[in-house]
Design a protein around this motif. Sequence first.
Motif, mmCIF file in Angstrom:
data_model
loop_
_atom_site.group_PDB
_atom_site.id
_atom_site.type_symbol
_atom_site.label_atom_id
_atom_site.label_comp_id
_atom_site.label_asym_id
_atom_site.label_seq_id
_atom_site.Cartn_x
_atom_site.Cartn_y
_atom_site.Cartn_z
ATOM 1 N N ALA A 144 0.856 -1.188 0.000
ATOM 2 C CA ALA A 144 0.000 0.000 0.000
ATOM 3 C C ALA A 144 0.891 1.237 0.000
ATOM 4 C CB ALA A 144 -0.899 0.011 1.228
ATOM 5 N N ASP A 145 0.438 2.266 -0.696
ATOM 6 C CA ASP A 145 1.081 3.576 -0.688
ATOM 7 C C ASP A 145 0.162 4.507 0.086
ATOM 8 O OD1 ASP A 145 3.084 2.511 -2.283
ATOM 9 O OD2 ASP A 145 2.194 3.242 -4.151
ATOM 10 N N LEU A 146 0.723 5.156 1.128
ATOM 11 C CA LEU A 146 -0.091 5.881 2.093
ATOM 12 C C LEU A 146 0.478 7.265 2.386
ATOM 13 C CD1 LEU A 146 -0.247 2.842 4.500
ATOM 14 C CD2 LEU A 146 -2.140 3.626 3.066
ATOM 15 N N ARG A 147 -0.410 8.152 2.804
ATOM 16 C CA ARG A 147 -0.025 9.518 3.151
ATOM 17 C C ARG A 147 -0.807 9.949 4.392
ATOM 18 N NH1 ARG A 147 -1.215 13.037 -1.703
ATOM 19 N NH2 ARG A 147 0.804 12.273 -2.401
ATOM 20 N N LEU A 148 -0.163 10.763 5.220
ATOM 21 C CA LEU A 148 -0.807 11.441 6.337
ATOM 22 C C LEU A 148 -0.403 12.903 6.265
ATOM 23 C CD1 LEU A 148 -0.121 9.020 9.352
ATOM 24 C CD2 LEU A 148 -2.365 9.557 8.372
ATOM 25 N N SER A 149 -1.353 13.814 6.338
ATOM 26 C CA SER A 149 -0.991 15.230 6.270
ATOM 27 C C SER A 149 -0.370 15.713 7.575
ATOM 28 C CB SER A 149 -2.216 16.084 5.912
ATOM 29 O OG SER A 149 -3.199 15.984 6.914
ATOM 30 N N SER A 150 -0.635 15.031 8.679
ATOM 31 C CA SER A 150 -0.129 15.464 9.981
ATOM 32 C C SER A 150 1.220 14.844 10.349
ATOM 33 C CB SER A 150 -1.146 15.138 11.072
ATOM 34 O OG SER A 150 -1.314 13.739 11.179
ATOM 35 N N ARG A 151 1.755 13.980 9.522
ATOM 36 C CA ARG A 151 3.041 13.342 9.801
ATOM 37 C C ARG A 151 3.895 13.370 8.537
ATOM 38 N NH1 ARG A 151 1.200 14.081 14.083
ATOM 39 N NH2 ARG A 151 1.029 12.651 15.832
ATOM 40 N N SER A 152 5.196 13.493 8.752
ATOM 41 C CA SER A 152 6.122 13.533 7.619
ATOM 42 C C SER A 152 6.345 12.132 7.064
ATOM 43 C CB SER A 152 7.460 14.122 8.063
ATOM 44 O OG SER A 152 8.147 13.204 8.910
ATOM 45 N N VAL A 153 6.887 12.091 5.865
ATOM 46 C CA VAL A 153 7.262 10.816 5.251
ATOM 47 C C VAL A 153 8.248 10.088 6.164
ATOM 48 C CG1 VAL A 153 8.557 9.809 3.315
ATOM 49 C CG2 VAL A 153 6.753 11.480 2.880
ATOM 50 N N ASN A 154 9.210 10.807 6.727
ATOM 51 C CA ASN A 154 10.199 10.171 7.600
ATOM 52 C C ASN A 154 9.555 9.603 8.860
ATOM 53 O OD1 ASN A 154 12.427 10.504 5.946
ATOM 54 N ND2 ASN A 154 12.920 12.507 6.787
ATOM 55 N N GLN A 155 8.611 10.311 9.456
ATOM 56 C CA GLN A 155 7.918 9.791 10.643
ATOM 57 C C GLN A 155 7.146 8.521 10.304
ATOM 58 O OE1 GLN A 155 5.854 13.512 11.423
ATOM 59 N NE2 GLN A 155 6.809 13.642 13.456
ATOM 60 N N GLY A 169 9.221 2.082 1.732
ATOM 61 C CA GLY A 169 9.793 3.006 0.769
ATOM 62 C C GLY A 169 9.398 4.428 1.073
ATOM 63 N N ARG A 170 10.382 5.314 1.092
ATOM 64 C CA ARG A 170 10.136 6.751 1.317
ATOM 65 C C ARG A 170 10.095 7.445 -0.032
ATOM 66 N NH1 ARG A 170 14.440 6.639 6.042
ATOM 67 N NH2 ARG A 170 12.982 6.465 7.745
ATOM 68 N N TYR A 171 9.004 8.137 -0.291
ATOM 69 C CA TYR A 171 8.857 8.921 -1.512
ATOM 70 C C TYR A 171 8.565 10.359 -1.092
ATOM 71 C CZ TYR A 171 8.846 4.458 -3.890
ATOM 72 O OH TYR A 171 9.208 3.220 -4.369
ATOM 73 N N SER A 172 9.605 11.031 -0.600
ATOM 74 C CA SER A 172 9.452 12.383 -0.056
ATOM 75 C C SER A 172 8.981 13.371 -1.108
ATOM 76 C CB SER A 172 10.775 12.852 0.557
ATOM 77 O OG SER A 172 11.113 12.018 1.640
ATOM 78 N N GLY A 173 9.455 13.235 -2.338
ATOM 79 C CA GLY A 173 9.050 14.149 -3.402
ATOM 80 C C GLY A 173 7.563 14.082 -3.707
ATOM 81 N N SER A 174 6.977 12.915 -3.526
ATOM 82 C CA SER A 174 5.548 12.722 -3.769
ATOM 83 C C SER A 174 4.749 12.653 -2.469
ATOM 84 C CB SER A 174 5.321 11.446 -4.578
ATOM 85 O OG SER A 174 5.989 11.520 -5.814
ATOM 86 N N ASN A 175 5.439 12.753 -1.341
ATOM 87 C CA ASN A 175 4.815 12.792 -0.022
ATOM 88 C C ASN A 175 3.989 11.544 0.297
ATOM 89 O OD1 ASN A 175 4.188 13.842 2.518
ATOM 90 N ND2 ASN A 175 2.351 14.860 1.748
ATOM 91 N N PHE A 176 4.610 10.357 0.142
ATOM 92 C CA PHE A 176 3.924 9.145 0.573
ATOM 93 C C PHE A 176 4.936 8.091 0.985
ATOM 94 C CE2 PHE A 176 4.455 8.034 -3.933
ATOM 95 C CZ PHE A 176 4.755 6.677 -3.891
ATOM 96 N N VAL A 177 4.445 7.088 1.698
ATOM 97 C CA VAL A 177 5.253 5.954 2.134
ATOM 98 C C VAL A 177 4.639 4.681 1.598
ATOM 99 C CG1 VAL A 177 6.035 4.629 4.152
ATOM 100 C CG2 VAL A 177 6.075 7.126 4.203
ATOM 101 N N HIS A 178 5.489 3.823 1.068
ATOM 102 C CA HIS A 178 5.101 2.489 0.602
ATOM 103 C C HIS A 178 5.336 1.525 1.759
ATOM 104 C CE1 HIS A 178 5.158 -1.082 -2.121
ATOM 105 N NE2 HIS A 178 6.019 -1.513 -1.216
#
Length: 189
Positions: A144-155, A169-178
């Motif tokens: 799954a590829d997921l995003r949270l607006s209240s937490r950073s990709v690194n968090q 997987g960190r995708y900081s440029g697209s603001n999501f985590v795999h």
Amino acid sequence: MAIESSKGISRRALLGAFAASAVVAAPTYSKAAGFLRNAGDIRRIRMYSARTGEKIDMIYWVEGHYIKDAVQEVNHFMRDWRNDVATSMDLRTIDIMAASHNMLDVSEPYMLLSGYRTPQTNAMLRSKSRNVARNSLHMKGQAADLRLSSRSVNQMARAASACHAGGVGRYSGSNFVHMDCGPVRSWGA
């Protein structure tokens, strides 16, 4: 929500699950692996899809048993929205997502960017981006590829990595985590 009596889930456990849906204890990073090894009585997943407008807030596991109807709803929610095809998602991925979410101590649901992908969808995405794997675990219902607006990709990535249960997987440029339930590994920045 239907519960199968053959699973041996008591009325008390079910009532406890509903009561816990209001407040879910957040395990620490050090307890992440224990959470995935049945250390919790209840597992819950909260997501929304900007693509379909759907939302899900589902207790899918109680006292060591997956709730069949709840898992089916999660499978449908995580379907390939481009062609409306669902699969049985690997429950290990759902568990990693739920454990990570709890560790982040947020009430905000995940934004699901991608769950299951048909081979056709994966090929189309691969033709547009070098970041899409030919044999993506998304096609097996294991990612799954997921995003949270209240937490950073690194968090988010640190929480998922703390589970020691799959790929992150960190995708900081697209603001999501795999997150996936494949071999333990990490990539991206």
